[in-house]
Design a protein around this motif. Structure first.
Motif, mmCIF file in Angstrom:
data_model
loop_
_atom_site.group_PDB
_atom_site.id
_atom_site.type_symbol
_atom_site.label_atom_id
_atom_site.label_comp_id
_atom_site.label_asym_id
_atom_site.label_seq_id
_atom_site.Cartn_x
_atom_site.Cartn_y
_atom_site.Cartn_z
ATOM 1 N N VAL A 441 0.855 -1.182 0.000
ATOM 2 C CA VAL A 441 0.000 0.000 0.000
ATOM 3 C C VAL A 441 0.891 1.231 0.000
ATOM 4 N N GLU A 442 0.514 2.203 -0.795
ATOM 5 C CA GLU A 442 1.313 3.432 -0.877
ATOM 6 C C GLU A 442 1.329 4.154 0.466
ATOM 7 N N HIS A 443 2.522 4.569 0.869
ATOM 8 C CA HIS A 443 2.669 5.328 2.098
ATOM 9 C C HIS A 443 2.406 6.800 1.779
ATOM 10 N N LYS A 444 1.415 7.369 2.447
ATOM 11 C CA LYS A 444 1.033 8.750 2.177
ATOM 12 C C LYS A 444 1.125 9.579 3.452
ATOM 13 N N THR A 445 1.316 10.860 3.273
ATOM 14 C CA THR A 445 1.293 11.793 4.393
ATOM 15 C C THR A 445 -0.034 12.537 4.381
#
Length: 500
Positions: A441-445
């Motif tokens: 899963v893409e790591h997002k801020t």
């Protein structure tokens, strides 16, 4: 006049089965309450539950197991709040009876206030029953207004939509929504009149005593920005009950997984008993909102027993994502071993209220002295005291940080962010990178701005459904036909609820 409480039993007592044995009222047939002492018993509720599902992750102290969030970013309060998702629709989500419980407690308190004078018994007991019920009614209104409305801001409170003030038991009533300012005026008036009438030593631990009453008064004044009054009330509370649990002694006794010196009713800090889950154990902390964020973990000093005695990074995958940097409440710590009050008031919080009031008044030496008195009981070794800061703003930063480390779970950090966000010098933009461990899963801020609409929790769908006056503004904000014209433009929740 004898009051038939079949309705009470149906609506209230059956909801709080833990109270049945205590008040010796069984929900079978038609029972009567015709004595003042029985009305006094009705004030006590051994299991006051306030579930934080709707806002538990909406702060920088909290964290969540990744598997419980991924794929639910638009579907649950946990997913929405963990990712600060303002585009998601929260209107149909359940708050796990948080609002309903608050107003059921208020209804029960109103029954006592409205009927005890017509019962048999001494005037002293009647007066005490009403005083206790009024204080607890103020407590529930305070919880509600700070959860379902904007934080008090003197510049806007008179226009900001608040909650219904339910000050009588009347099934036919359709009370109008009060402003935030009106709710605080009600709270202040109620507590001024009722707190002096409380007993210093009540019937048992489930009844509010005078130390709790002054503690609640200090908290209301603090949130209302009446800092001298907050100081005075906090000092009155601490003059009656000031003992702190000694975490250093607890460590020496083997820690909370081994020693039960502060278990059940033995924690001297507890001023009132309220829970975010069942009061039977602390497993609810682990499964639901028992994780603290990597940011908060890094704030604890190496000798801070608030972290080392109660949290672990070596837990099962069902509780914790290894490598995230977060930490989880140790599930071995039950209420039988350590009575931790995540929702109810404690003397530790009263010290923090006093420290903040002193800081706000410019009394820096007094404020840091109070903080260091608390830290003596929380940190191990000789280096527990913090140096005296040079400015009020620096002192406030210390107070805010100590509140984060001391007042874990429950409402505290969520409320603090809301109220501090009304002051530019203390407002905070929260950023959260998530997930941290999952590789597919893409790591997002994600970012939560101080003025985010997420900080106002929506009223439950079933409450809105019972009132046809409630409509949804284009921006997803509650209003009703008689609403103040500024409701939609101010992004506040306004409503006209029926008693439920």
């Amino acid at each position: 006049m004898k009051k038939i409480i079949y309705l009470i039993l149906a609506l209230v007592v059956a909801t709080f089965c833990a109270c049945d044995n205590y008040v010796d009222i069984q929900p079978t047939g038609r029972k009567t309450v015709d004595s003042a002492s029985t009305y006094l018993d009705l004030v006590a509720q051994p299991e006051r539950v306030y579930n934080p599902m709707a806002f538990g992750l909406l702060n920088d102290n909290a964290w969540m197991i990744e598997a419980n969030v991924i794929g639910k970013e638009n579907l649950s309060f946990d997913g929405i709040n963990m990712t600060f998702n303002e585009d998601a629709d929260r209107l149909s989500l359940s708050d796990n009876n948080l609002y309903e419980n608050m107003y059921n407690y208020i209804m029960r308190e109103n029954i006592v206030i409205g009927n005890v004078d017509n019962s048999k018994g001494s005037d002293d007991i009647k007066q005490l029953a009403k005083a206790e019920a009024r204080v607890m009614r103020a407590w529930d209104h305070f919880l509600a207004v700070n959860t379902f409305a904007k934080a008090y801001d003197p510049a806007t409170a008179a226009q900001d939509g608040g909650i219904a003030i339910m000050d009588e038991y009347n099934l036919e009533a359709t009370p109008t929504k009060a402003s935030v300012a009106e709710v605080y005026s009600f709270l202040i008036s109620e507590l001024k009149e009722a707190v002096p009438l409380l007993a210093e030593e009540p019937k048992n631990i489930y009844h509010p005593n005078k130390a709790f009453g002054y503690a609640l008064q200090s908290l209301v004044y603090l949130f209302h920005r009446d800092y001298q009054e907050a100081k005075d009330a906090a000092e009155k509370s601490l003059a009656l009950k000031s003992e702190l649990a000694d975490y250093v002694k607890l460590k020496q006794a083997g820690g909370p997984t081994k020693s039960s010196m502060y278990g059940l009713a033995d924690n001297p800090e507890i001023l009132n008993y309220a829970y975010q889950n069942s009061n039977t154990d602390n497993y609810g902390y682990t499964f639901n909102y028992g994780l603290i964020s990597p940011e908060l973990v890094q704030m604890f000093e190496s000798n801070d027993l608030r972290y080392s005695l109660f949290f672990t990074q070596n837990a099962s995958k069902y509780y914790y994502d290894a490598g995230s940097g977060a930490a989880v409440w140790n599930s071995k710590i039950t209420y039988k071993k350590f009575q931790y009050s995540s929702v109810g008031l404690r003397t530790a919080e009263v010290y923090l209220v006093l420290a903040e009031a002193e800081a706000r008044l410019g009394n820096i030496n007094e404020s840091i002295g109070i903080i260091n008195k608390l830290r003596e009981k929380r940190l191990d070794g000789t280096s527990t005291a913090l140096p005296t800061p040079s400015t009020k703003e620096e002192m406030m930063k210390i107070v805010i940080d100590e509140r984060r480390k001391e007042l874990l779970f429950g409402f505290h950090r969520f409320w603090d962010l809301k109220r501090f966000n009304t002051e530019p010098e203390y407002a905070k933009v929260i950023t959260r990178t998530f997930p941290l461990v999952s590789t597919d899963v893409e790591h997002k801020t994600y970012t939560l701005q101080p003025g985010s609409k997420l900080y106002i929790i929506p009223f439950p769908e079933k409450v809105r459904a019972k009132n046809p006056n409630i409509t949804i503004c284009p921006r997803g904000i509650y209003t009703f036909t008689a609403c103040r014209s500024s409701c939609c433009s101010r992004s506040v929740f306004c409503f006209r609820p029926r008693l439920h």
